[in-house]
Enzyme design. Structure first.
Site, short mmCIF file in Angstrom:
data_model
loop_
_atom_site.label_atom_id
_atom_site.label_comp_id
_atom_site.label_asym_id
_atom_site.label_seq_id
_atom_site.Cartn_x
_atom_site.Cartn_y
_atom_site.Cartn_z
N SER A 143 0.86 -1.19 0.00
CA SER A 143 0.00 0.00 0.00
C SER A 143 0.89 1.23 0.00
O SER A 143 2.03 1.19 0.47
CB SER A 143 -0.87 0.03 1.25
OG SER A 143 -1.50 1.30 1.38
N TYR A 157 -1.88 -1.70 10.36
CA TYR A 157 -1.98 -1.84 8.90
C TYR A 157 -0.73 -1.29 8.23
O TYR A 157 -0.13 -1.92 7.36
CB TYR A 157 -3.23 -1.10 8.41
CG TYR A 157 -3.49 -1.24 6.93
CD1 TYR A 157 -4.08 -2.38 6.41
CD2 TYR A 157 -3.15 -0.21 6.05
CE1 TYR A 157 -4.32 -2.51 5.05
CE2 TYR A 157 -3.39 -0.34 4.69
CZ TYR A 157 -3.98 -1.49 4.19
OH TYR A 157 -4.21 -1.61 2.84
P1 NAD Z 1 -11.59 -5.87 -0.15
O1 NAD Z 1 -11.99 -5.83 1.29
O2 NAD Z 1 -12.59 -5.50 -1.19
O3 NAD Z 1 -11.02 -7.32 -0.49
C1 NAD Z 1 -10.19 -8.05 0.38
C2 NAD Z 1 -10.54 -9.52 0.29
O4 NAD Z 1 -9.64 -10.25 1.14
C3 NAD Z 1 -11.96 -9.82 0.78
O5 NAD Z 1 -12.64 -10.60 -0.18
C4 NAD Z 1 -11.74 -10.61 2.06
O6 NAD Z 1 -12.75 -11.58 2.33
C5 NAD Z 1 -10.39 -11.25 1.80
N1 NAD Z 1 -9.73 -11.65 3.03
C6 NAD Z 1 -9.53 -10.90 4.15
N2 NAD Z 1 -8.92 -11.63 5.09
C7 NAD Z 1 -8.72 -12.87 4.57
C8 NAD Z 1 -8.13 -14.07 5.06
N3 NAD Z 1 -7.65 -14.15 6.31
N4 NAD Z 1 -8.09 -15.14 4.25
C9 NAD Z 1 -8.60 -15.09 3.00
N5 NAD Z 1 -9.17 -13.98 2.48
C10 NAD Z 1 -9.23 -12.89 3.26
O7 NAD Z 1 -10.31 -4.96 -0.25
P2 NAD Z 1 -9.35 -4.47 -1.46
O8 NAD Z 1 -9.32 -3.01 -1.42
O9 NAD Z 1 -9.65 -5.18 -2.72
O10 NAD Z 1 -7.97 -4.97 -0.85
C11 NAD Z 1 -7.09 -5.86 -1.50
C12 NAD Z 1 -5.69 -5.56 -1.03
O11 NAD Z 1 -5.35 -4.22 -1.40
C13 NAD Z 1 -5.48 -5.65 0.48
O12 NAD Z 1 -4.24 -6.27 0.73
C14 NAD Z 1 -5.45 -4.20 0.89
O13 NAD Z 1 -4.72 -4.01 2.08
C15 NAD Z 1 -4.78 -3.56 -0.29
N6 NAD Z 1 -4.96 -2.11 -0.43
C16 NAD Z 1 -6.19 -1.56 -0.50
C17 NAD Z 1 -6.31 -0.17 -0.60
C18 NAD Z 1 -7.66 0.49 -0.62
O14 NAD Z 1 -7.72 1.71 -0.56
N7 NAD Z 1 -8.74 -0.25 -0.72
C19 NAD Z 1 -5.18 0.63 -0.69
C20 NAD Z 1 -3.94 0.04 -0.65
C21 NAD Z 1 -3.84 -1.33 -0.53
#
Ligand code: NAD
Length: 257
Positions: A143, A157
């Site tokens: 991130s 985080y």
């Molecule tokens: P999201 O919540 O839409 O998707 C995350 C998915 O991970 C969900 O389907 C959830 O069920 C799954 N998950 C969570 N814990 C789990 C576990 N223990 N085992 C298996 N599956 C699990 O979020 P997103 O925004 O698509 O996030 C994806 C990645 O991107 C993450 O690593 C997040 O930290 C990163 N990220 C997101 C942002 C943002 O602004 N949304 C920014 C930077 C990084």
């Protein structure tokens, strides 16, 4: 098609970045193993993939559980014969993640178990399978918060994503001569459930947006396209990279009014 005959695992495939990436990889010819602890969501994505003429498998896995991660890779190789792409993307940002004083031990442990240990376990079992396939590409979702500090505290985080970046670099160096590339995708703030749940008022959303030169949240689909680039030979000379896709937030000192 850029991933014809390839086999990919995408974790966190039920939602957000992972769901878009799974569909995009499948559209480029990959067989996609959609991994999530949300069984229903992962199944729905696989149903979409197969309805569009692609090939996929949904696995219900908690990425922080070693036995389940071992089985994830074993099952992939049993069913499809190889592993070429591993997108370690599952992650959480817990609502009560705070500063050094307010973060509880439970929040810290849960965050690090999923966001850091989950990535390590993917690599622990994915790397030998990729070696057997003659190489591959690992993409770890970090991130932009691993690169800058914020006054909106989410300490567990932020620490977890810093660990993903440093782990990615070391793995890239260790496995470069085996043809296994390891890169980190660093998204900026996105309009996905994860961040919108955390920034749960308009005021909090505005406080974040004010720092983004493009003036908008990113879309999960935009991250999926970046992940596709890292997954394919289009990025064949890239390893150990911090691939930032962030609307300019990490370049900004003052943003336009
Ligand atoms: P999201 O919540 O839409 O998707 C995350 C998915 O991970 C969900 O389907 C959830 O069920 C799954 N998950 C969570 N814990 C789990 C576990 N223990 N085992 C298996 N599956 C699990 O979020 P997103 O925004 O698509 O996030 C994806 C990645 O991107 C993450 O690593 C997040 O930290 C990163 N990220 C997101 C942002 C943002 O602004 N949304 C920014 C930077 C990084």
């Amino acid at each position: 098609m850029k991933l014809q005959w390839k086999v990919a695992i995408v974790t966190g495939a039920a939602s957000g970045i992972g769901a878009h990436a799974a569909r995009l990889f499948a559209g480029e010819g990959a067989t996609v193993v959609c991994v999530d602890r949300d069984h229903h969501g992962a199944n729905a994505v696989v149903n979409e993939i197969t309805a569009a003429g692609g090939r996929g498998l949904a696995l219900t896995v908690d990425v922080s559980a070693e036995d389940q991660m071992r089985e994830m890779v074993e099952r992939t190789v049993e069913e499809f014969g190889r592993l070429d792409v591993l997108f370690n993307n599952a992650g959480v940002m817990l609502a009560d993640d705070g500063d050094a004083e307010t973060t509880t031990e439970d929040v810290w442990d849960q965050t690090l178990a999923i966001n850091v240990k989950g990535v390590w376990l993917g690599c622990k079992y994915g790397i030998p399978a990729m070696r057997d396939a003659g190489g591959g590409s690992i993409i770890n979702t970090a991130s932009f918060v691993a690169l800058m500090g914020a006054a909106t505290p989410q300490l567990a985080y932020t620490a977890s994503k810093g660990a993903v970046l440093s782990m990615t670099r070391e793995l890239a160096v260790l496995h470069a001569r085996e043809g296994i590339r390891v890169n980190a995708l660093c998204p900026g703030p996105l309009r996905t459930k994860l961040l919108m749940d955390f920034l749960d008022t308009d005021e909090k959303k505005q406080r974040r947006l004010v720092h983004v030169p493009m003036g908008r949240f990113g879309e999960a689909e935009e991250m999926a396209k970046a992940a596709l680039f890292l997954a394919t030979d289009d990025s064949s000379y890239m390893t150990g990279a911090t691939f930032t896709v962030d609307g300019g937030i990490t370049s900004a000192y003052v943003t336009p009014e």
